[in-house]
Design an enzyme around this catalytic site. Structure first.
Site, PDB file in Angstrom:
ATOM      1  N   TYR A 138       0.857  -1.193   0.000  1.00 18.88           N
ATOM      2  CA  TYR A 138       0.000   0.000   0.000  1.00 18.88           C
ATOM      3  C   TYR A 138       0.886   1.233   0.000  1.00 18.88           C
ATOM      4  CZ  TYR A 138      -2.672   3.699   2.421  1.00 18.88           C
ATOM      5  OH  TYR A 138      -3.228   4.890   2.799  1.00 18.88           O
ATOM      6  N   PHE A 139       0.564   2.203  -0.854  1.00 16.65           N
ATOM      7  CA  PHE A 139       1.299   3.460  -0.945  1.00 16.65           C
ATOM      8  C   PHE A 139       0.492   4.545  -0.242  1.00 16.65           C
ATOM      9  CE2 PHE A 139       2.165   7.441  -3.385  1.00 16.65           C
ATOM     10  CZ  PHE A 139       3.513   7.577  -3.068  1.00 16.65           C
ATOM     11  N   ALA A 140       1.031   5.067   0.848  1.00 12.43           N
ATOM     12  CA  ALA A 140       0.370   6.120   1.619  1.00 12.43           C
ATOM     13  C   ALA A 140       1.041   7.460   1.341  1.00 12.43           C
ATOM     14  CB  ALA A 140       0.442   5.804   3.106  1.00 12.43           C
ATOM     15  N   TYR A 141       0.254   8.428   0.906  1.00 12.31           N
ATOM     16  CA  TYR A 141       0.764   9.771   0.639  1.00 12.31           C
ATOM     17  C   TYR A 141       0.050  10.807   1.515  1.00 12.31           C
ATOM     18  CZ  TYR A 141      -3.529   9.920  -2.063  1.00 12.31           C
ATOM     19  OH  TYR A 141      -4.855   9.857  -2.430  1.00 12.31           O
ATOM     20  N   GLU A 197     -10.708   4.515   4.318  1.00  9.97           N
ATOM     21  CA  GLU A 197     -10.650   5.443   3.186  1.00  9.97           C
ATOM     22  C   GLU A 197     -12.031   5.781   2.608  1.00  9.97           C
ATOM     23  OE1 GLU A 197      -7.966   7.061   2.387  1.00  9.97           O
ATOM     24  OE2 GLU A 197      -6.727   5.949   3.791  1.00  9.97           O
TER      25      GLU A 197
END
Length: 191
Positions: A13-16, A88
């Site tokens: 998972y890419f969290a920004y 989310e």
């Protein structure tokens, strides 16, 4: 749509946004382990929509040729994918999950789960030199991104970019701020 990379019973998972901060992601996803940092190329960071708990606009990613969004790459047990989706707002139509290539500083590319607002804004957030109100994150939200960026060891220029984002001065819900142990001693209305 490609699926995120799966390693055994874990996904990437890419969290920004707020999940850059370990304390935040672990509220609903206790199995998350930060594996690396990376950038989503040809996208830009933006803010839109009003999130009551934060008191302002949360982040999203928007396709933008030549743009780049930095963030943390988390490895999470598959059992937490539903809780991450719920956090989310996927079930409410707020964000949608995508599977996109994220490049690490060493040039490795991983397909990660990335969330994007379902209703992304049109155009840029500034009109006549002023950031549109509906495009401003709250003070507490941007502080979470800055703290998470520092904690994740994102590039210094990107941390400076996050610090330059104009906020609306709101602190959001006190119980959320308290749960994240945010030390918001700076006057939120400074910007």
């Amino acid at each position: 749509m490609a699926l995120p990379e799966v390693i055994g019973n874990k996904f990437l998972y890419f969290a920004y946004g707020s999940n850059l901060l370990a304390k935040r992601i672990h509220i609903k996803n206790p199995t998350a382990v930060r594996k690396d940092i990376g950038q989503l190329k040809n996208y830009r960071l933006d803010f839109y929509y009003y999130a009551t708990r934060w008191g302002g606009a949360p982040s999203t990613v928007i396709e933008s040729s030549g743009g780049s969004v930095w963030g943390a790459i988390w490895e999470i047990d598959m059992e937490n994918m539903d809780s991450l989706d719920k956090q989310e707002g996927v079930h409410r139509g707020v964000y949608r999950p995508l599977s996109l290539p994220i490049e690490t500083p060493r040039g490795e590319v991983f397909i990660c789960r990335v969330y994007q607002l379902v209703n992304n804004p049109d155009g840029y957030p500034v009109k006549n030199g002023v950031t549109l109100e509906e495009r401003k994150p709250s003070y507490s939200y941007i502080q979470v991104l800055i703290n998470g960026g520092i904690e994740s060891r994102l590039p210094e220029y990107y941390i400076e970019f996050l610090k330059s984002v104009e906020h609306n001065g709101n602190l959001g819900k006190p119980e959320l701020i308290s749960s994240l142990n945010l030390n918001l001693t700076v006057n939120a209305k400074e910007k």
